[in-house]
Design an enzyme around this catalytic site. Structure first.
Site, PDB file in Angstrom:
ATOM      1  N   LEU A   1      -6.699   0.821  -2.276  1.00  0.00           N
ATOM      2  CA  LEU A   1      -5.986   0.673  -3.549  1.00  0.00           C
ATOM      3  C   LEU A   1      -6.595  -0.376  -4.473  1.00  0.00           C
ATOM      4  CD1 LEU A   1      -2.173   1.092  -2.786  1.00  0.00           C
ATOM      5  CD2 LEU A   1      -3.927   2.818  -3.102  1.00  0.00           C
TER       6      LEU A   1
ATOM      7  N   LEU B   1       0.819  -1.204   0.000  1.00  0.00           N
ATOM      8  CA  LEU B   1       0.000   0.000   0.000  1.00  0.00           C
ATOM      9  C   LEU B   1       0.859   1.264   0.000  1.00  0.00           C
ATOM     10  CD1 LEU B   1      -2.780  -0.994   2.552  1.00  0.00           C
ATOM     11  CD2 LEU B   1      -2.689  -1.381   0.077  1.00  0.00           C
ATOM     12  N   CYS B   2       0.271   2.339  -0.467  1.00  0.00           N
ATOM     13  CA  CYS B   2       0.989   3.611  -0.561  1.00  0.00           C
ATOM     14  C   CYS B   2       0.895   4.385   0.746  1.00  0.00           C
ATOM     15  CB  CYS B   2       0.428   4.443  -1.712  1.00  0.00           C
ATOM     16  SG  CYS B   2       0.604   3.650  -3.327  1.00  0.00           S
ATOM     17  N   THR B   3       1.377   3.771   1.805  1.00  0.00           N
ATOM     18  CA  THR B   3       1.436   4.410   3.117  1.00  0.00           C
ATOM     19  C   THR B   3       2.504   3.737   3.946  1.00  0.00           C
ATOM     20  OG1 THR B   3       0.274   4.709   5.234  1.00  0.00           O
ATOM     21  CG2 THR B   3      -0.481   2.910   3.823  1.00  0.00           C
TER      22      THR B   3
END
Length: 390
Positions: free
Chosen positions: A366, A326-328
């Site tokens: 996402l 994930l983009c975190t």
């Protein structure tokens, strides 16, 4: 495999039988369905000698309970935000007891009985003013969205007994999660019994139901587990109020050991002196380790013929952080664990993933494929049950 869970339903069934044997004859045992709603696991738990029913917290869980449970099983409904539509649906699915959390909910539930032409048994969820037992999460003995604060219980009793369609049968007290102190937990149950009996007597309640919650803790990090023998001895000394059905509703303790989570390693990389193992399926597939900071065991399962050709990223004999896709930066499964070797294309496997795994994950973020679920059909390597490497 991208990421997924495998379950051994018999492990869960054996845990239920073990707990059942330790409990006094007066105890009713429910399984908190939120912990694991995979049908083969639920059916195994509800088999002969297992749980008496389920605790549910949504319309979907209530429907699943009625679809999977044998006749005569008990279904109790909980949750702090039961809107009018949900209450109607719970009644339509035939739940046996609703644990009411507020005055407004009691009024909504009464209206729902008028809409459906039914009556329903109600237990008031109580947030005690003080709780002398500790765990990984606290829902009682502090300001909380859950239940009636203890000083408000007399007014809640008066309201519940005045509303049409409601049969006030008792109380629900669920104060902590993750307690592994058997003596303290038995003492907490004893307090619940005493408080409920005194309160019911003082306010003219015919006490037929007392749910003391779950909260039995699992050892994820090698610390001492809950001593079931001590719990059995201490509970056996208690005497419930005459005519009251006393309910325990564990989830994690029954299901944790029946599941394993596996995710494919996409990359192994270094950043400012730290090694990161990046996998397909982080908190969008298994959120529990990161969100509750549980140091779950981790094993690398070598894959000698990966799907991708060419050289493989690799790390040996080092400590790693396992991060997801994930983009975190919050997408982390475990931090600072030792691995002898890990390569792109291998699988990381985490045992004790049978509770709050698939159900607790952030599947939509996402839009990556959700993890698969399946029943174990082969024997797992023995080292998958090892505690974390120090």
């Amino acid at each position: 495999m991208v990421s997924g869970y495998v379950y051994d339903p018999e492990v869960a069934a054996a845990r239920a039988r073990e707990l059942r044997a330790a409990l006094p004859s007066w105890a009713t045992l429910l399984f908190a369905l939120k912990a694991n709603g995979f049908p083969p696991v639920v059916q195994a738990l509800a088999a002969e000698g297992g749980v008496d029913g389920l605790e549910v917290a949504s319309s979907q869980e209530a429907r699943l309970a009625r679809d999977l449970l044998p006749a005569g099983s008990v279904v109790a409904a909980a949750g702090p935000a039961k809107h009018p539509g949900l209450l109607v649906e719970l009644l339509a699915h035939g739940v046996d007891v609703v644990h009411a959390e507020s005055a407004l909910e009691l009024r909504r539930l009464s209206r729902a009985t008028q809409q459906t032409g039914t009556r329903v048994s109600v237990a008031l969820r109580v947030n005690p003013a003080r709780v002398d037992v500790a765990g990984t999460l606290a829902m009682g003995g502090r300001a909380s969205a859950f239940g009636f604060p203890e000083p408000e219980v007399p007014a809640a009793i008066a309201l519940a007994t005045s509303l049409p369609g409601l049969d006030l049968v008792g109380f629900h007290v669920h104060a902590v999660c993750g307690n592994r102190d058997a003596r303290a937990h038995a003492a907490y149950v004893g307090w619940c019994l005493d408080w409920a009996e005194r309160t019911a007597s003082a306010h003219g309640v015919d006490l037929g139901w007392l749910d003391v919650g779950g909260g039995l803790g699992v050892s994820y990090d090698g610390e001492s587990p809950l001593d079931l023998a001590v719990l059995a001895t201490e509970l056996d000394r208690l005497r419930p109020p005459q005519g009251a059905r006393v309910v325990l509703e564990p989830g994690r303790w029954l299901a944790a050991d029946c599941g394993w989570y596996a995710a494919e390693v996409v990359d192994v990389k270094q950043s400012y002196g730290e090694t990161f193992v990046v996998v397909r399926g982080g908190i969008n597939a298994f959120a529990l380790p990161g969100t509750e900071d549980f140091p779950l065991p981790l094993v690398v399962l070598p894959v000698d013929e990966p799907r991708e050709p060419g050289p493989r990223a690799e790390a040996r004999d080092t400590r790693v952080t396992v991060a997801g896709e994930l983009c975190t930066p919050e997408d982390v499964l475990v931090r600072d664990v030792h691995v002898p070797q890990v390569r792109s294309g291998d699988l990381v496997v985490m045992p004790k993933a049978g509770a709050y795994g698939w159900e607790f994950a952030l599947h939509a973020f996402l839009g990556h494929p959700p993890p698969t679920r399946d029943v174990l059909t082969a024997t797992l390597p023995a080292d998958l049950t090892l505690e974390p490497t120090p």
